[in-house]
Design a protein around this motif. Structure first.
Motif, PDB file in Angstrom:
ATOM      1  N   THR A  37      44.945 -34.779 -11.619  1.00 49.39           N
ATOM      2  CA  THR A  37      44.160 -33.636 -11.154  1.00 49.39           C
ATOM      3  C   THR A  37      43.944 -33.867  -9.661  1.00 49.39           C
ATOM      4  O   THR A  37      44.267 -34.949  -9.148  1.00 49.39           O
ATOM      5  N   ASP A  38      43.379 -32.911  -8.978  1.00 47.60           N
ATOM      6  CA  ASP A  38      43.120 -33.089  -7.553  1.00 47.60           C
ATOM      7  C   ASP A  38      42.187 -34.277  -7.311  1.00 47.60           C
ATOM      8  O   ASP A  38      42.409 -35.074  -6.401  1.00 47.60           O
ATOM      9  N   THR A  39      41.164 -34.419  -8.132  1.00 52.30           N
ATOM     10  CA  THR A  39      40.205 -35.525  -7.996  1.00 52.30           C
ATOM     11  C   THR A  39      40.892 -36.874  -8.197  1.00 52.30           C
ATOM     12  O   THR A  39      40.672 -37.820  -7.427  1.00 52.30           O
ATOM     13  N   ILE A  40      41.730 -36.961  -9.215  1.00 51.38           N
ATOM     14  CA  ILE A  40      42.418 -38.224  -9.498  1.00 51.38           C
ATOM     15  C   ILE A  40      43.444 -38.527  -8.404  1.00 51.38           C
ATOM     16  O   ILE A  40      43.589 -39.675  -7.989  1.00 51.38           O
ATOM     17  N   ALA A  42      43.175 -37.657  -5.273  1.00 53.27           N
ATOM     18  CA  ALA A  42      42.399 -38.091  -4.104  1.00 53.27           C
ATOM     19  C   ALA A  42      41.979 -39.551  -4.251  1.00 53.27           C
ATOM     20  O   ALA A  42      42.050 -40.336  -3.295  1.00 53.27           O
ATOM     21  N   ARG A  43      41.572 -39.939  -5.443  1.00 51.40           N
ATOM     22  CA  ARG A  43      41.166 -41.333  -5.672  1.00 51.40           C
ATOM     23  C   ARG A  43      42.375 -42.261  -5.617  1.00 51.40           C
ATOM     24  O   ARG A  43      42.311 -43.356  -5.051  1.00 51.40           O
ATOM     25  N   GLU A  99      37.966 -46.033 -13.669  1.00 51.73           N
ATOM     26  CA  GLU A  99      37.134 -44.966 -13.134  1.00 51.73           C
ATOM     27  C   GLU A  99      37.243 -43.641 -13.887  1.00 51.73           C
ATOM     28  O   GLU A  99      36.324 -42.830 -13.820  1.00 51.73           O
ATOM     29  N   PHE A 100      38.343 -43.426 -14.573  1.00 46.36           N
ATOM     30  CA  PHE A 100      38.545 -42.182 -15.335  1.00 46.36           C
ATOM     31  C   PHE A 100      39.013 -42.530 -16.748  1.00 46.36           C
ATOM     32  O   PHE A 100      40.065 -42.055 -17.193  1.00 46.36           O
TER      33      PHE A 100
END
Length: 142
Positions: A37-40, A42-43, A99-100
């Motif tokens: 996803t965009d969040t993943i 970015a991380r 983290e996820f």
């Protein structure tokens, strides 16, 4: 130094070497089922940027789609590209799982997040801009 010579900021020098080593890397998850996803992403980018810093490599560009990531890195000749890749994949897999956990667990095959294979292409000069543009234009998920 010749007065006609213009310094190139991409060319580095060490005690016994002058170099400009760039690699375009592509990693895919083991299942290739689209965990990003965009969040993943970015991380993942932040984690891989830190790994490059540890290797004294320069993280030049990053992007990805739901099922793969692209990186452009500049690395010193003392770094074996395979070692850098191993750390990029190993550290990012471990941290993304931590983290996820719920999201990443759905996409794991066994304990492995990344496919054991990867794409690596050496590049320099004018093609760098083309590669950067290609990476920037990846269809990042919302």
């Amino acid at each position: 130094m010749s007065p006609r010579w213009e310094p190139n900021p991409d060319v580095r020098s060490g005690r016994s070497v002058v170099h400009t080593l760039h690699a375009h890397l592509v990693f895919t998850p083991k299942s290739r089922r689209g965990p990003f996803t965009d969040t993943i992403l970015a991380r993942c980018e932040a984690i891989m940027r830190d790994v490059c810093t540890d290797f004294e490599a320069e993280f030049r560009e990053f992007n990805g789609e739901t099922d793969h990531v692209h990186l452009l890195v500049r690395y010193p000749p003392k770094v074996a590209l395979s070692s850098l890749v191993g750390s990029l994949k190993g550290v990012s897999a471990r941290r993304l799982r931590q983290e996820f956990p719920t999201h990443i667990h759905k996409y794991l095959r066994g304990k492995h997040f990344w496919s054991p294979s990867y794409f690596a292409a050496s590049c320099a000069g004018a093609p760098l801009e083309i590669i950067k543009e290609y990476i920037e234009n990846q269809k990042r998920p919302d």
